[in-house]
Design an enzyme around this catalytic site. Structure first.
Site, PDB file in Angstrom:
ATOM      1  N   ASP A   1       0.818  -1.212   0.000  1.00 10.46           N
ATOM      2  CA  ASP A   1       0.000   0.000   0.000  1.00 10.46           C
ATOM      3  C   ASP A   1       0.853   1.264   0.000  1.00 10.46           C
ATOM      4  OD1 ASP A   1      -2.083  -1.749   0.211  1.00 10.46           O
ATOM      5  OD2 ASP A   1      -2.943  -0.874   2.030  1.00 10.46           O
TER       6      ASP A   1
ATOM      7  N   HIS B   1       3.762  -2.383   3.309  1.00 15.00           N
ATOM      8  CA  HIS B   1       3.947  -1.011   2.808  1.00 15.00           C
ATOM      9  C   HIS B   1       5.400  -0.866   2.356  1.00 15.00           C
ATOM     10  CE1 HIS B   1       0.457  -0.720   5.505  1.00 15.00           C
ATOM     11  NE2 HIS B   1       0.074   0.332   4.792  1.00 15.00           N
TER      12      HIS B   1
END
Length: 264
Positions: free
Chosen positions: A83, A229
């Protein structure tokens, strides 16, 4: 019979609206038994309890309370998802590692970052990875946006990605995993496919340590969708060990349906 009816109902109406209907029905019935002196207090307490329930559920995407999201693969593979990109340095680091390890992954990208680093997105796609929208600006107030602003926040990124990939991009993951009735409306109205996760690494909260890497490996199951991430240096550092550890458990990596079979 009851289970089949509940499944059919939830496929047409979200759990939020089912809960709302049941709540209002219960309140309407019970009001006849409430002492008039406590009527107002009862109404206030009931509304407060319902608001707290809705708030809590808005933070739990895996409950599918407001909308249907996919949290596991339909296969025995494991899918790594990243993300908040693209990141000008760490996304390239991540792609280098994935290429070296022969792994395909999925990237949920922030629109303003895509505009700034379109070349990184082009590389993601060219190397066979999937992309999805992650809102345009990833605002902390995302859960409180509605109307035209919410439409722009979600759909602007989908449009930018579509222009880069040359096809309509329908995959979407809401920032922070927040959902509500307004977000669900936009998702359904534009036939977006919401992707959640089955394993959250919390890599933005704490760096990866040897202990944490082993814990994530142990928690990974066949069909897991893992949330990462790549903007975090620690995540990039840990990625090779995560990949090797998951493979050592006898599992391989895969994606959702092929790009030309994106959910309509």
């Amino acid at each position: 019979m009851t289970h089949n009816l509940a499944a059919l109902l939830s496929s047409v109406v979200s759990r939020f609206y089912i809960t709302l209907i049941l709540f209002l029905s219960f309140q309407f019935t019970f009001l006849f038994w409430v002492d008039p002196e406590h009527f107002l207090a009862y109404i206030i307490l009931s509304v407060l309890v319902f608001m707290i329930l809705v708030f809590v559920m808005s933070l739990l995407i895996r409950t599918n309370f407001f909308l249907q999201a996919q949290h596991k693969l339909d296969s025995d593979h494991v899918m790594l998802t990243f993300d908040d990109g693209p990141h000008p340095i760490n996304t390239h680091r991540t792609l280098d590692i994935l290429k070296e390890k022969g792994v395909k992954a999925m990237f949920f990208l922030i629109g303003k970052n895509v505009e700034q680093y379109p070349d990184v997105v082009e590389r993601i796609v060219q190397e066979g990875h999937l992309v999805g929208g992650h809102s345009y600006s990833h605002q902390f107030s995302f859960g409180f946006i509605m109307g035209r602003e919410l439409n722009r926040e979600i759909l602007r990124t989908q449009k930018i990605l579509s222009e880069i990939t040359g096809q309509e991009e329908k995959y979407f993951r809401p920032p922070f995993g927040v959902t509500n009735a307004h977000i669900a409306y936009v998702v359904k109205a534009h036939a977006l496919k919401t992707i959640g996760w089955s394993l959250r690494t919390y890599d933005t909260a704490t760096d990866f340590t040897s202990k944490k890497i082993n814990q994530i490996i142990q928690k990974t199951r066949r069909g897991s969708i893992v949330l990462l991430h790549e903007r975090m240096d620690s995540t990039c550092d840990a990625l090779p060990l995560l990949i090797d550890g998951i493979r050592n458990k006898g599992m391989e990596f895969g994606l959702l349906t092929p790009r030309n079979e994106t959910a309509k």
